[in-house]
Design a protein around this motif. Structure first.
Motif, PDB file in Angstrom:
ATOM      1  N   MET A   1      -6.154 -47.582   8.433  1.00 17.63           N
ATOM      2  CA  MET A   1      -6.619 -46.201   8.458  1.00 17.63           C
ATOM      3  C   MET A   1      -6.640 -45.598   7.053  1.00 17.63           C
ATOM      4  SD  MET A   1      -5.506 -43.202  11.123  1.00 17.63           S
ATOM      5  CE  MET A   1      -4.080 -42.583  10.258  1.00 17.63           C
ATOM      6  N   SER A   2      -5.742 -46.072   6.191  1.00 14.69           N
ATOM      7  CA  SER A   2      -5.699 -45.545   4.825  1.00 14.69           C
ATOM      8  C   SER A   2      -6.997 -45.825   4.081  1.00 14.69           C
ATOM      9  CB  SER A   2      -4.518 -46.143   4.063  1.00 14.69           C
ATOM     10  OG  SER A   2      -4.604 -47.561   4.043  1.00 14.69           O
ATOM     11  N   LEU A   3      -7.665 -46.928   4.424  1.00 16.27           N
ATOM     12  CA  LEU A   3      -8.915 -47.253   3.738  1.00 16.27           C
ATOM     13  C   LEU A   3     -10.035 -46.293   4.111  1.00 16.27           C
ATOM     14  CD1 LEU A   3      -8.895 -51.151   3.786  1.00 16.27           C
ATOM     15  CD2 LEU A   3      -8.680 -49.649   1.804  1.00 16.27           C
ATOM     16  N   VAL A   4     -10.108 -45.901   5.376  1.00 16.11           N
ATOM     17  CA  VAL A   4     -11.145 -44.950   5.755  1.00 16.11           C
ATOM     18  C   VAL A   4     -10.860 -43.576   5.165  1.00 16.11           C
ATOM     19  CG1 VAL A   4     -10.182 -44.146   7.967  1.00 16.11           C
ATOM     20  CG2 VAL A   4     -12.638 -44.244   7.672  1.00 16.11           C
ATOM     21  N   VAL A   5      -9.578 -43.251   4.978  1.00 14.37           N
ATOM     22  CA  VAL A   5      -9.214 -42.000   4.303  1.00 14.37           C
ATOM     23  C   VAL A   5      -9.720 -42.029   2.861  1.00 14.37           C
ATOM     24  CG1 VAL A   5      -7.286 -40.601   3.460  1.00 14.37           C
ATOM     25  CG2 VAL A   5      -7.216 -41.556   5.771  1.00 14.37           C
ATOM     26  N   LEU A   6      -9.471 -43.127   2.160  1.00  9.88           N
ATOM     27  CA  LEU A   6      -9.954 -43.266   0.786  1.00  9.88           C
ATOM     28  C   LEU A   6     -11.481 -43.284   0.734  1.00  9.88           C
ATOM     29  CD1 LEU A   6      -7.486 -45.896  -0.681  1.00  9.88           C
ATOM     30  CD2 LEU A   6      -7.858 -43.576  -1.547  1.00  9.88           C
ATOM     31  N   ASN A   7     -12.093 -43.873   1.741  1.00 14.56           N
ATOM     32  CA  ASN A   7     -13.548 -43.944   1.799  1.00 14.56           C
ATOM     33  C   ASN A   7     -14.160 -42.550   1.735  1.00 14.56           C
ATOM     34  OD1 ASN A   7     -16.200 -44.027   3.484  1.00 14.56           O
ATOM     35  ND2 ASN A   7     -15.834 -46.174   2.982  1.00 14.56           N
ATOM     36  N   TYR A   8     -13.653 -41.660   2.578  1.00 19.16           N
ATOM     37  CA  TYR A   8     -14.192 -40.298   2.594  1.00 19.16           C
ATOM     38  C   TYR A   8     -13.748 -39.494   1.386  1.00 19.16           C
ATOM     39  CZ  TYR A   8     -16.813 -40.025   6.883  1.00 19.16           C
ATOM     40  OH  TYR A   8     -17.795 -40.173   7.823  1.00 19.16           O
ATOM     41  N   PHE A   9     -12.555 -39.750   0.902  1.00 20.21           N
ATOM     42  CA  PHE A   9     -12.077 -39.071  -0.301  1.00 20.21           C
ATOM     43  C   PHE A   9     -13.012 -39.360  -1.468  1.00 20.21           C
ATOM     44  CE2 PHE A   9      -9.651 -38.444  -4.119  1.00 20.21           C
ATOM     45  CZ  PHE A   9      -8.761 -37.414  -3.846  1.00 20.21           C
ATOM     46  N   ASP A  10     -13.347 -40.633  -1.647  1.00 19.52           N
ATOM     47  CA  ASP A  10     -14.171 -41.034  -2.786  1.00 19.52           C
ATOM     48  C   ASP A  10     -15.595 -40.493  -2.705  1.00 19.52           C
ATOM     49  OD1 ASP A  10     -11.990 -42.351  -3.756  1.00 19.52           O
ATOM     50  OD2 ASP A  10     -12.658 -44.354  -3.210  1.00 19.52           O
ATOM     51  N   ARG A  11     -16.163 -40.463  -1.496  1.00 26.63           N
ATOM     52  CA  ARG A  11     -17.534 -39.978  -1.406  1.00 26.63           C
ATOM     53  C   ARG A  11     -17.625 -38.455  -1.544  1.00 26.63           C
ATOM     54  NH1 ARG A  11     -20.005 -41.505   4.274  1.00 26.63           N
ATOM     55  NH2 ARG A  11     -18.961 -43.449   3.804  1.00 26.63           N
ATOM     56  N   GLN A  12     -16.490 -37.755  -1.359  1.00 26.67           N
ATOM     57  CA  GLN A  12     -16.481 -36.298  -1.497  1.00 26.67           C
ATOM     58  C   GLN A  12     -16.354 -35.843  -2.944  1.00 26.67           C
ATOM     59  OE1 GLN A  12     -17.710 -34.542   1.077  1.00 26.67           O
ATOM     60  NE2 GLN A  12     -15.921 -33.263   1.304  1.00 26.67           N
ATOM     61  N   THR A  13     -15.905 -36.726  -3.822  1.00 24.02           N
ATOM     62  CA  THR A  13     -15.563 -36.314  -5.180  1.00 24.02           C
ATOM     63  C   THR A  13     -16.744 -35.654  -5.892  1.00 24.02           C
ATOM     64  OG1 THR A  13     -13.996 -38.153  -5.295  1.00 24.02           O
ATOM     65  CG2 THR A  13     -14.574 -37.075  -7.365  1.00 24.02           C
ATOM     66  N   LEU A  14     -17.905 -36.274  -5.840  1.00 27.27           N
ATOM     67  CA  LEU A  14     -19.046 -35.725  -6.559  1.00 27.27           C
ATOM     68  C   LEU A  14     -19.487 -34.391  -5.992  1.00 27.27           C
ATOM     69  CD1 LEU A  14     -21.188 -35.992  -8.743  1.00 27.27           C
ATOM     70  CD2 LEU A  14     -22.596 -37.273  -7.119  1.00 27.27           C
ATOM     71  N   SER A  15     -19.504 -34.246  -4.658  1.00 25.18           N
ATOM     72  CA  SER A  15     -19.954 -32.981  -4.078  1.00 25.18           C
ATOM     73  C   SER A  15     -19.006 -31.836  -4.428  1.00 25.18           C
ATOM     74  CB  SER A  15     -20.088 -33.109  -2.550  1.00 25.18           C
ATOM     75  OG  SER A  15     -18.858 -33.451  -1.956  1.00 25.18           O
ATOM     76  N   ILE A  16     -17.709 -32.120  -4.517  1.00 23.41           N
ATOM     77  CA  ILE A  16     -16.746 -31.082  -4.879  1.00 23.41           C
ATOM     78  C   ILE A  16     -16.858 -30.708  -6.352  1.00 23.41           C
ATOM     79  CG2 ILE A  16     -14.261 -30.640  -5.166  1.00 23.41           C
ATOM     80  CD1 ILE A  16     -13.863 -32.301  -2.592  1.00 23.41           C
ATOM     81  N   LEU A  17     -17.118 -31.697  -7.189  1.00 25.70           N
ATOM     82  CA  LEU A  17     -17.226 -31.450  -8.633  1.00 25.70           C
ATOM     83  C   LEU A  17     -18.667 -31.205  -9.075  1.00 25.70           C
ATOM     84  CD1 LEU A  17     -14.753 -34.164  -9.973  1.00 25.70           C
ATOM     85  CD2 LEU A  17     -14.336 -31.720  -9.673  1.00 25.70           C
ATOM     86  N   LYS A  18     -19.558 -31.002  -8.132  1.00 22.39           N
ATOM     87  CA  LYS A  18     -20.976 -30.840  -8.435  1.00 22.39           C
ATOM     88  C   LYS A  18     -21.259 -29.827  -9.540  1.00 22.39           C
ATOM     89  CE  LYS A  18     -25.225 -29.059  -6.337  1.00 22.39           C
ATOM     90  NZ  LYS A  18     -25.746 -28.332  -5.166  1.00 22.39           N
ATOM     91  N   PRO A  19     -20.745 -28.582  -9.468  1.00 22.94           N
ATOM     92  CA  PRO A  19     -21.059 -27.626 -10.546  1.00 22.94           C
ATOM     93  C   PRO A  19     -20.591 -28.102 -11.919  1.00 22.94           C
ATOM     94  CG  PRO A  19     -20.171 -26.490  -8.624  1.00 22.94           C
ATOM     95  CD  PRO A  19     -19.951 -27.955  -8.395  1.00 22.94           C
ATOM     96  N   ILE A  20     -19.408 -28.752 -11.978  1.00 24.08           N
ATOM     97  CA  ILE A  20     -18.867 -29.208 -13.258  1.00 24.08           C
ATOM     98  C   ILE A  20     -19.669 -30.387 -13.799  1.00 24.08           C
ATOM     99  CG2 ILE A  20     -16.837 -30.209 -14.382  1.00 24.08           C
ATOM    100  CD1 ILE A  20     -15.105 -28.709 -12.371  1.00 24.08           C
ATOM    101  N   VAL A  21     -19.958 -31.356 -12.931  1.00 23.50           N
ATOM    102  CA  VAL A  21     -20.676 -32.544 -13.375  1.00 23.50           C
ATOM    103  C   VAL A  21     -22.119 -32.205 -13.742  1.00 23.50           C
ATOM    104  CG1 VAL A  21     -21.378 -34.888 -12.744  1.00 23.50           C
ATOM    105  CG2 VAL A  21     -19.167 -34.006 -11.977  1.00 23.50           C
ATOM    106  N   LYS A  22     -22.738 -31.264 -13.006  1.00 19.91           N
ATOM    107  CA  LYS A  22     -24.093 -30.817 -13.353  1.00 19.91           C
ATOM    108  C   LYS A  22     -24.135 -30.291 -14.780  1.00 19.91           C
ATOM    109  CE  LYS A  22     -26.359 -28.124 -10.586  1.00 19.91           C
ATOM    110  NZ  LYS A  22     -26.605 -27.033  -9.613  1.00 19.91           N
TER     111      LYS A  22
END
Length: 392
Positions: A1-22
């Motif tokens: 289950m920890s892997l699916v948690v990391l899976n979603y954590f990693d794919r969320q990173t860019l959307s959360i940091l979108k304004p900064i990375v843009k």
């Protein structure tokens, strides 16, 4: 289950940091749509491929390779110094991430008895929500302490370590390998024969229609809350996980409800179809998001929509487990994930242009009707072919 948690954590990173990375890499919302395209195109292809690989080689080696792959991609994202480099890293991430879901489906069918499967699916399928819950505060903390690059790199390093733990702990032989699971008499015996089954084709059509709702909210809502509702990154870190926490609890409660009804002699498939119809009726609320300036109301509506999306993903896996044999379930999950991601890719590709020209209202209003349409299709195809007093 920890892997699916990391899976979603990693794919969320860019959307959360979108304004900064843009700002850091100098791109706009149209270019952000291209980043989602770069992620989702290989994601679609590998959803199908990973399901077949898991049915062929098992969960131990496949899950390990997938997890190491997406962790390396996350590290590469944090090391990007150009838009092109970031796009390539997102494509690599998209190729590695989808295998976790058919692997989990196959593991459940191998290990969990039928009378407990719905609850097991209800626990594991939305487990990724823990990653989405942890992502806003943890990513905000990492970005503040180590810059936005560290928010990609550190979770990637952790992911490689967890992948190695999976390799050493996953059993080589599950209980299902020692017994022959009896499939329904009319169930397909191979992955290719699924495409001749009208029940599976109905689920395919429904995934094509309804999946874009989830992917749009996953990739665009964090940026929407910051850019349109006015939340800061730290405020998003405090409240951004609420929809996913509620969604996870909702799946657990409804999963337990379905298992109890099954234990009392009710048909699992009919109970699940009934739940899908009831929850689909809530989705038109999503059209109201842009009509409020209240962060509380916006998050409340987002919570309802995300919860329904997750309940539906659980429901799809329950339908697959009840309608088709275990030896084709991983392939079925892979094919469904691919077709759903295909239409989602098209939406996300044009979403930036639509937002820039017409605003968010057009997209939110269109997405609000997709689940009700899908519920009607399932009722007409699967509901009508199901015996009224069938047992699970």
């Amino acid at each position: 289950m920890s892997l699916v948690v990391l899976n979603y954590f990693d794919r969320q990173t860019l959307s959360i940091l979108k304004p900064i990375v843009k700002t850091a890499l100098d791109f706009d919302d149209h270019a952000y749509s291209l980043l989602t395209f770069a992620f989702m195109l290989p994601y679609i292809v590998m959803y199908v491929v990973s399901g077949r690989l898991i049915d062929r080689f098992g969960t131990r080696i496949c899950m390990t390779v997938f997890a190491v792959g997406w962790s390396i991609a996350n590290i590469a994202s944090g090391m990007s110094h150009s838009f092109a480099h970031l796009a390539a890293s997102r494509a690599f991430l998209g190729a590695a991430e989808p295998g976790v879901f058919p692997a989990l489906q196959r593991a459940i069918l191998n290990w969990v008895p039928v009378e407990r499967r719905t609850l097991a699916i209800s626990i594991v399928t939305p487990a990724g929500n823990l990653g989405a819950i942890l992502a806003p505060p943890m990513i905000a903390l990492l970005a503040t302490a180590f810059s936005w690059r560290g928010a990609f790199i550190i979770p990637g390093i952790i992911g490689i370590g967890v992948a190695l733990l999976w390799w050493f702990t996953d059993s080589r032989e599950a209980p299902a390998a020692k017994r022959v699971e009896q499939a329904p008499a009319a169930a397909p015996a191979s992955a290719t024969s699924l495409l001749k089954d009208k029940r599976f084709l109905a689920i395919v059509a429904v995934r094509m229609i309804s999946d874009p709702v989830w992917y749009f909210y996953l990739f665009w809502i964090p940026g929407y809350l910051q850019e349109r509702v006015g939340l800061s990154l730290s405020e998003l870190g405090l409240v951004g996980g609420i929809p996913y926490l509620v969604a996870m609890l909702s799946c657990l409660m409804l999963g337990r409800f379905v298992d109890r009804r099954t234990g009392r002699g009710h048909d699992t498939i009919r109970v699940q179809l009934w739940l899908l119809g009831i929850t689909a009726a809530l989705m038109p609320l999503g059209a109201l998001i842009t009509m409020t300036s209240s962060a509380f109301l916006a998050i409340l509506i987002i919570t309802i929509v995300i919860s329904v999306c997750q309940i539906w993903f659980v429901g799809f896996n329950v339908l697959l487990a009840g309608l088709f044999p275990a030896n084709v379930n991983a392939s079925a999950v892979g094919m469904l994930g691919a077709v759903g991601a295909s239409t989602s890719l098209l939406l996300n590709l044009f979403a930036g242009s639509i937002v820039m020209q017409f605003g968010y209202l057009a997209i939110f209003a269109g997405l609000a009707v997709l689940h009700p349409i899908s519920a009607v299709i399932l009722a007409l195809v699967i509901g009508r072919t199901r015996p009224k007093h069938a047992t699970a």
